[in-house]
Design a protein around this motif. Structure first.
Motif, PDB file in Angstrom:
ATOM      1  N   GLY A   1       0.647  -1.322  -0.018  1.00  0.00           N
ATOM      2  CA  GLY A   1      -0.081  -0.187  -0.090  1.00  0.00           C
ATOM      3  C   GLY A   1       0.806   1.284   0.025  1.00  0.00           C
ATOM      4  N   HIS A   2       2.168   1.282   0.074  1.00  0.00           N
ATOM      5  CA  HIS A   2       2.989   2.346   0.036  1.00  0.00           C
ATOM      6  C   HIS A   2       3.356   2.610  -1.310  1.00  0.00           C
ATOM      7  CE1 HIS A   2       4.333   1.282   4.402  1.00  0.00           C
ATOM      8  NE2 HIS A   2       3.079   1.705   4.413  1.00  0.00           N
ATOM      9  N   ALA A   3       2.342   2.938  -2.113  1.00  0.00           N
ATOM     10  CA  ALA A   3       2.729   3.312  -3.592  1.00  0.00           C
ATOM     11  C   ALA A   3       2.173   4.947  -3.852  1.00  0.00           C
ATOM     12  CB  ALA A   3       1.857   2.702  -4.394  1.00  0.00           C
ATOM     13  N   PRO A   4       2.942   5.572  -4.887  1.00  0.00           N
ATOM     14  CA  PRO A   4       2.470   6.636  -5.077  1.00  0.00           C
ATOM     15  C   PRO A   4       1.184   7.099  -5.528  1.00  0.00           C
ATOM     16  CG  PRO A   4       4.096   6.022  -6.717  1.00  0.00           C
ATOM     17  CD  PRO A   4       3.737   4.903  -5.741  1.00  0.00           C
ATOM     18  N   LEU A   5       0.257   6.610  -4.785  1.00  0.00           N
ATOM     19  CA  LEU A   5      -1.230   6.832  -4.940  1.00  0.00           C
ATOM     20  C   LEU A   5      -1.899   7.738  -3.923  1.00  0.00           C
ATOM     21  CD1 LEU A   5      -2.066   3.116  -6.090  1.00  0.00           C
ATOM     22  CD2 LEU A   5      -1.709   4.994  -7.453  1.00  0.00           C
TER      23      LEU A   5
ATOM     24  N   ARG B   1      -2.110  10.085   3.575  1.00  0.00           N
ATOM     25  CA  ARG B   1      -1.992   9.464   4.871  1.00  0.00           C
ATOM     26  C   ARG B   1      -0.707   9.907   5.173  1.00  0.00           C
ATOM     27  NH1 ARG B   1      -2.067   3.254   4.706  1.00  0.00           N
ATOM     28  NH2 ARG B   1      -0.914   3.639   6.690  1.00  0.00           N
ATOM     29  N   ILE B   2       0.303  10.454   4.430  1.00  0.00           N
ATOM     30  CA  ILE B   2       1.523  10.844   4.773  1.00  0.00           C
ATOM     31  C   ILE B   2       1.751  12.272   4.517  1.00  0.00           C
ATOM     32  CG2 ILE B   2       2.802   8.655   4.429  1.00  0.00           C
ATOM     33  CD1 ILE B   2       3.688   9.917   1.849  1.00  0.00           C
TER      34      ILE B   2
ATOM     35  N   GLU C   1     -11.536   5.979  -3.028  1.00  0.00           N
ATOM     36  CA  GLU C   1     -10.221   6.521  -2.540  1.00  0.00           C
ATOM     37  C   GLU C   1      -9.247   5.611  -3.559  1.00  0.00           C
ATOM     38  OE1 GLU C   1     -10.214   5.059   1.416  1.00  0.00           O
ATOM     39  OE2 GLU C   1     -10.584   7.217   2.165  1.00  0.00           O
ATOM     40  N   GLU C   2      -8.041   6.229  -3.943  1.00  0.00           N
ATOM     41  CA  GLU C   2      -7.107   5.742  -4.776  1.00  0.00           C
ATOM     42  C   GLU C   2      -6.357   4.804  -3.998  1.00  0.00           C
ATOM     43  OE1 GLU C   2      -4.655   7.479  -8.607  1.00  0.00           O
ATOM     44  OE2 GLU C   2      -4.003   8.036  -6.715  1.00  0.00           O
ATOM     45  N   SER C   3      -6.830   3.802  -3.787  1.00  0.00           N
ATOM     46  CA  SER C   3      -6.013   2.439  -2.894  1.00  0.00           C
ATOM     47  C   SER C   3      -5.188   1.735  -4.211  1.00  0.00           C
ATOM     48  CB  SER C   3      -6.740   1.827  -2.057  1.00  0.00           C
ATOM     49  OG  SER C   3      -7.753   0.970  -3.009  1.00  0.00           O
ATOM     50  N   THR C   4      -4.476   1.042  -3.819  1.00  0.00           N
ATOM     51  CA  THR C   4      -3.812   0.078  -4.711  1.00  0.00           C
ATOM     52  C   THR C   4      -4.760  -0.842  -5.296  1.00  0.00           C
ATOM     53  OG1 THR C   4      -2.904  -1.353  -2.977  1.00  0.00           O
ATOM     54  CG2 THR C   4      -1.516   0.140  -3.975  1.00  0.00           C
ATOM     55  N   TRP C   5      -5.339  -1.500  -4.504  1.00  0.00           N
ATOM     56  CA  TRP C   5      -6.512  -2.511  -4.971  1.00  0.00           C
ATOM     57  C   TRP C   5      -7.540  -1.500  -6.198  1.00  0.00           C
ATOM     58  CZ3 TRP C   5      -7.265  -7.566  -4.659  1.00  0.00           C
ATOM     59  CH2 TRP C   5      -8.451  -7.871  -4.936  1.00  0.00           C
ATOM     60  N   TYR C   6      -7.809  -0.572  -5.672  1.00  0.00           N
ATOM     61  CA  TYR C   6      -8.831   0.171  -6.685  1.00  0.00           C
ATOM     62  C   TYR C   6      -8.056   0.396  -8.185  1.00  0.00           C
ATOM     63  CZ  TYR C   6     -12.208   3.612  -8.491  1.00  0.00           C
ATOM     64  OH  TYR C   6     -13.069   3.917  -9.028  1.00  0.00           O
TER      65      TYR C   6
END
Ligand SMILES: [Zn+2]
Length: 55
Positions: free
Chosen positions: A4-8, A14-15, A29-34
């Motif tokens: 989940g630590h991707a530039p999305l 969160r950071i 939300e632009e999660s990695t899964w989405y």
């Protein structure tokens, strides 16, 4: 990507590096899964990738 630590936007928000966690399509939300599986903005490259790995 798996962690989940991707530039999305979901992670960047969160950071404190993005104002919103939402995807550019504004449907979720632009999660990695989405990003990988659901967002319609990526249907064309997703289909090309699937046809490449499944053939
Ligand atoms: Zn989207």
């Amino acid at each position: 990507m798996i962690s989940g630590h991707a530039p999305l936007n979901y992670h960047l928000h969160r950071i404190g590096k993005a104002q919103s966690p939402m995807c550019s399509c504004n449907l979720a939300e632009e999660s990695t899964w989405y990003f990988i599986f659901d967002c319609f903005n990526h249907n064309v490259p997703r289909s090309a990738f699937k046809s490449t790995i499944c053939n």
